[in-house]
Write a protein that holds these residues in place. Structure first.
Motif, PDB file in Angstrom:
ATOM      1  N   TRP A  94       0.776  -1.268  -0.017  1.00  0.00           N
ATOM      2  CA  TRP A  94       0.236  -0.243   0.064  1.00  0.00           C
ATOM      3  C   TRP A  94       1.102   1.315  -0.093  1.00  0.00           C
ATOM      4  O   TRP A  94       0.124   2.791  -0.702  1.00  0.00           O
ATOM      5  CB  TRP A  94      -1.359  -0.025   0.930  1.00  0.00           C
ATOM      6  CG  TRP A  94      -1.919  -1.232   1.075  1.00  0.00           C
ATOM      7  CD1 TRP A  94      -1.780  -2.479   1.997  1.00  0.00           C
ATOM      8  CD2 TRP A  94      -2.772  -1.551   0.285  1.00  0.00           C
ATOM      9  NE1 TRP A  94      -2.743  -2.828   1.787  1.00  0.00           N
ATOM     10  CE2 TRP A  94      -3.813  -2.279   0.208  1.00  0.00           C
ATOM     11  CE3 TRP A  94      -3.417  -0.556  -1.033  1.00  0.00           C
ATOM     12  CZ2 TRP A  94      -4.997  -3.264  -0.702  1.00  0.00           C
ATOM     13  CZ3 TRP A  94      -4.304  -0.974  -2.037  1.00  0.00           C
ATOM     14  CH2 TRP A  94      -5.238  -2.202  -1.568  1.00  0.00           C
ATOM     15  N   ASP A  95       2.133   1.417   0.278  1.00  0.00           N
ATOM     16  CA  ASP A  95       3.217   2.657   0.722  1.00  0.00           C
ATOM     17  C   ASP A  95       3.362   2.605  -0.981  1.00  0.00           C
ATOM     18  O   ASP A  95       3.457   3.968  -1.492  1.00  0.00           O
ATOM     19  CB  ASP A  95       4.907   2.232   1.359  1.00  0.00           C
ATOM     20  CG  ASP A  95       4.044   2.197   2.614  1.00  0.00           C
ATOM     21  OD1 ASP A  95       3.317   3.485   2.886  1.00  0.00           O
ATOM     22  OD2 ASP A  95       4.670   1.930   3.593  1.00  0.00           O
ATOM     23  N   GLU A  97      -7.280   0.275   0.258  1.00  0.00           N
ATOM     24  CA  GLU A  97      -6.436   0.327   0.988  1.00  0.00           C
ATOM     25  C   GLU A  97      -7.245   0.441   2.528  1.00  0.00           C
ATOM     26  O   GLU A  97      -6.592   0.140   3.218  1.00  0.00           O
ATOM     27  CB  GLU A  97      -5.488   1.446   1.198  1.00  0.00           C
ATOM     28  CG  GLU A  97      -4.512   1.134   2.237  1.00  0.00           C
ATOM     29  CD  GLU A  97      -3.390   1.901   2.300  1.00  0.00           C
ATOM     30  OE1 GLU A  97      -2.064   2.087   3.277  1.00  0.00           O
ATOM     31  OE2 GLU A  97      -2.854   3.622   1.587  1.00  0.00           O
ATOM     32  N   GLU A  98      -7.869   1.218   2.700  1.00  0.00           N
ATOM     33  CA  GLU A  98      -8.783   1.634   3.896  1.00  0.00           C
ATOM     34  C   GLU A  98      -9.775  -0.230   4.269  1.00  0.00           C
ATOM     35  O   GLU A  98      -9.529  -0.624   5.815  1.00  0.00           O
ATOM     36  CB  GLU A  98      -9.783   1.744   3.606  1.00  0.00           C
ATOM     37  CG  GLU A  98     -10.854   2.817   4.797  1.00  0.00           C
ATOM     38  CD  GLU A  98     -12.107   4.168   4.617  1.00  0.00           C
ATOM     39  OE1 GLU A  98     -12.350   3.944   5.069  1.00  0.00           O
ATOM     40  OE2 GLU A  98     -11.796   3.995   3.142  1.00  0.00           O
ATOM     41  N   THR A 136       0.389   3.357  -3.054  1.00  0.00           N
ATOM     42  CA  THR A 136       0.269   5.242  -3.087  1.00  0.00           C
ATOM     43  C   THR A 136       1.264   6.084  -3.636  1.00  0.00           C
ATOM     44  O   THR A 136       0.766   7.406  -4.366  1.00  0.00           O
ATOM     45  CB  THR A 136       0.106   5.642  -1.619  1.00  0.00           C
ATOM     46  OG1 THR A 136      -1.262   4.823  -0.682  1.00  0.00           O
ATOM     47  CG2 THR A 136      -0.331   7.378  -1.274  1.00  0.00           C
ATOM     48  N   ALA A 165      -6.607  -2.654  -6.238  1.00  0.00           N
ATOM     49  CA  ALA A 165      -6.638  -1.816  -6.688  1.00  0.00           C
ATOM     50  C   ALA A 165      -4.949  -1.206  -7.649  1.00  0.00           C
ATOM     51  O   ALA A 165      -4.391  -0.553  -8.250  1.00  0.00           O
ATOM     52  CB  ALA A 165      -5.398  -1.508  -5.140  1.00  0.00           C
ATOM     53  N   ALA A 202      -6.615   7.515  -7.724  1.00  0.00           N
ATOM     54  CA  ALA A 202      -6.079   7.805  -6.467  1.00  0.00           C
ATOM     55  C   ALA A 202      -7.145   7.414  -5.109  1.00  0.00           C
ATOM     56  O   ALA A 202      -6.959   6.451  -4.303  1.00  0.00           O
ATOM     57  CB  ALA A 202      -5.130   9.284  -6.132  1.00  0.00           C
ATOM     58  N   LEU A 203      -8.062   7.925  -5.039  1.00  0.00           N
ATOM     59  CA  LEU A 203      -9.380   7.524  -4.363  1.00  0.00           C
ATOM     60  C   LEU A 203      -9.909   6.622  -4.680  1.00  0.00           C
ATOM     61  O   LEU A 203      -9.908   5.576  -2.968  1.00  0.00           O
ATOM     62  CB  LEU A 203     -10.523   9.110  -5.180  1.00  0.00           C
ATOM     63  CG  LEU A 203     -10.242  10.265  -4.663  1.00  0.00           C
ATOM     64  CD1 LEU A 203     -11.867  10.860  -4.884  1.00  0.00           C
ATOM     65  CD2 LEU A 203     -10.524  10.472  -3.108  1.00  0.00           C
ATOM     66  N   THR A 204      -9.872   5.431  -6.145  1.00  0.00           N
ATOM     67  CA  THR A 204     -10.260   4.483  -5.510  1.00  0.00           C
ATOM     68  C   THR A 204      -8.718   3.349  -4.769  1.00  0.00           C
ATOM     69  O   THR A 204      -9.483   2.449  -4.104  1.00  0.00           O
ATOM     70  CB  THR A 204      -9.632   3.399  -7.296  1.00  0.00           C
ATOM     71  OG1 THR A 204     -11.013   4.086  -7.723  1.00  0.00           O
ATOM     72  CG2 THR A 204     -10.067   2.336  -7.574  1.00  0.00           C
ATOM     73  N   ILE A 205      -7.460   3.440  -5.003  1.00  0.00           N
ATOM     74  CA  ILE A 205      -6.573   2.834  -4.164  1.00  0.00           C
ATOM     75  C   ILE A 205      -6.850   3.193  -3.168  1.00  0.00           C
ATOM     76  O   ILE A 205      -6.558   1.963  -1.523  1.00  0.00           O
ATOM     77  CB  ILE A 205      -5.062   3.199  -4.830  1.00  0.00           C
ATOM     78  CG1 ILE A 205      -5.165   2.853  -6.022  1.00  0.00           C
ATOM     79  CG2 ILE A 205      -4.180   3.006  -3.338  1.00  0.00           C
ATOM     80  CD1 ILE A 205      -3.763   3.224  -6.752  1.00  0.00           C
ATOM     81  N   GLU A 206      -6.798   4.649  -2.385  1.00  0.00           N
ATOM     82  CA  GLU A 206      -7.239   4.381  -1.023  1.00  0.00           C
ATOM     83  C   GLU A 206      -7.955   3.777  -0.637  1.00  0.00           C
ATOM     84  O   GLU A 206      -8.104   3.349   1.067  1.00  0.00           O
ATOM     85  CB  GLU A 206      -7.374   6.498  -0.682  1.00  0.00           C
ATOM     86  CG  GLU A 206      -7.850   6.768   0.578  1.00  0.00           C
ATOM     87  CD  GLU A 206      -8.012   8.674   0.725  1.00  0.00           C
ATOM     88  OE1 GLU A 206      -7.207   9.245   1.285  1.00  0.00           O
ATOM     89  OE2 GLU A 206      -8.177   8.791   0.050  1.00  0.00           O
ATOM     90  N   ARG A 207      -9.336   4.122  -1.165  1.00  0.00           N
ATOM     91  CA  ARG A 207     -10.798   3.007   0.192  1.00  0.00           C
ATOM     92  C   ARG A 207     -10.261   1.920  -0.165  1.00  0.00           C
ATOM     93  O   ARG A 207     -10.507   0.991   0.720  1.00  0.00           O
ATOM     94  CB  ARG A 207     -11.667   3.440  -1.502  1.00  0.00           C
ATOM     95  CG  ARG A 207     -13.330   2.370  -1.158  1.00  0.00           C
ATOM     96  CD  ARG A 207     -13.030   3.216   0.487  1.00  0.00           C
ATOM     97  NE  ARG A 207     -14.169   2.254   0.344  1.00  0.00           N
ATOM     98  CZ  ARG A 207     -14.838   2.258   1.932  1.00  0.00           C
ATOM     99  NH1 ARG A 207     -14.599   2.909   3.098  1.00  0.00           N
ATOM    100  NH2 ARG A 207     -16.310   1.498   1.978  1.00  0.00           N
TER     101      ARG A 207
END
Length: 300
Positions: A82-83, A107-108, A86, A128, A100-105
């Motif tokens: 995940w690092d 990861e969450e 990002t 992701a 960017a928002l897709t990957i962040e979600r």
């Protein structure tokens, strides 16, 4: 590698790899052998898999990117995965990509709702990585950073020699009257000294392009200017305020628009009168306050 990423690979003075293996990454590999430091379950070096993931994203190889993400996630290196993902958003993908928002979600979900190495966490990792690989790849950010830093060095060295630099920033010298004269409105010290107030900003500094304002925005801009109780804009100024900038020459502005010079003089006269009235009002209030005393008189 990202600046300040203290969990990335480092090398000792003898050239040996200094490792940082997390507990989740220990155990046995697929061959029932004890895993070496920084070894994945498939028997690969995690740094090689991480690099493979980045190159697969950059080259839009979806299958390889999906596998590399899955391998890192299942092997206890989800934090590394995940690092890296990002970082890839800003290092290898086109600016403005909604990935960017897709990957962040993802990861969450993988790290806060589920376990990263379990089935749902691995699915998040795959999705992701696929999203990143399918996005438009570019190195424009790193390339720009490297180029601008090199030019900064060239400029500094040239100044030390008292010479003109062989390469310069795309803006050259930022001075009023130059190519970027439009930036010197009332929001800057130089623009304020030149008396460039709201009129200059509306007809120059606030212009957009090359598509220009949308229908509603252009209408609102015109009406706001027409209804301005302090300024009287002529037709040429109204048109210029909503005219798209020229894509081939986005910074060109005429020296004068319509009867701008005369209108600027009127604006300055009105502003001066307003300042005089404000000063007079302040003086009257001060006299009144003096007769009533000061709060400091009662501070004992």
């Amino acid at each position: 590698m990202a600046d300040g990423d203290d969990r990335q690979a480092t090398f000792g003075s003898d050239g040996s790899l200094e490792t940082d293996t997390t507990p989740d990454a220990t155990g046995e590999n697929d061959f029932d052998e004890p895993k070496e430091p920084n070894e994945t379950d498939g028997g690969y070096n995690r740094y090689a898999v991480s690099s493979l993931l980045q190159k697969a994203v950059r080259r839009s190889d979806e299958e390889v990117a999906a596998w590399a993400a899955w391998e890192l996630a299942r092997s206890g290196y989800a934090w590394n995965l995940w690092d890296r993902l990002t970082l890839y958003v800003v290092e290898d993908l086109r600016a403005g990509s909604d990935v960017a928002l897709t990957i962040e979600r993802y990861e969450e979900l993988a790290t806060e709702r589920w376990e990263p190495a379990e089935w749902k966490g691995r699915l998040c990792a795959i999705h992701a990585a696929l999203a990143a690989a399918r996005a438009q790849s570019t190195r424009e950010g790193p390339n720009a950073d490297e180029y601008f830093r090199a030019v900064a060095d060239v400029r500094a060295e040239a100044r030390e020699r008292g010479e003109e630099p062989a390469h310069d920033f795309p803006v050259g010298d930022l001075d009023p009257g130059g190519e970027f004269d439009a930036i010197f409105d009332g929001h800057t010290g130089e623009g304020s000294k030149l008396g460039r107030g709201t009129r200059f900003f509306k007809t120059r500094g606030a212009r957009v392009g090359p598509e220009g304002e949308g229908e509603h925005s252009a209408r609102w801009q015109r009406l706001a200017m027409i209804l301005d109780a302090e300024r009287d804009y002529d037709a040429a100024e109204l048109d210029r305020a909503v005219e798209p900038v020229d894509p081939d020459d986005p910074w060109h502005e005429p020296e004068e628009i319509g009867g701008e010079a005369e209108r600027n003089d009127a604006d300055e006269e009105r502003d001066d009168a307003d300042e005089e009235r404000a000063d007079a009002d302040a003086g009257d209030r001060a006299d009144t306050d003096d007769t009533r005393g000061s709060l400091s008189d009662f501070s004992s």
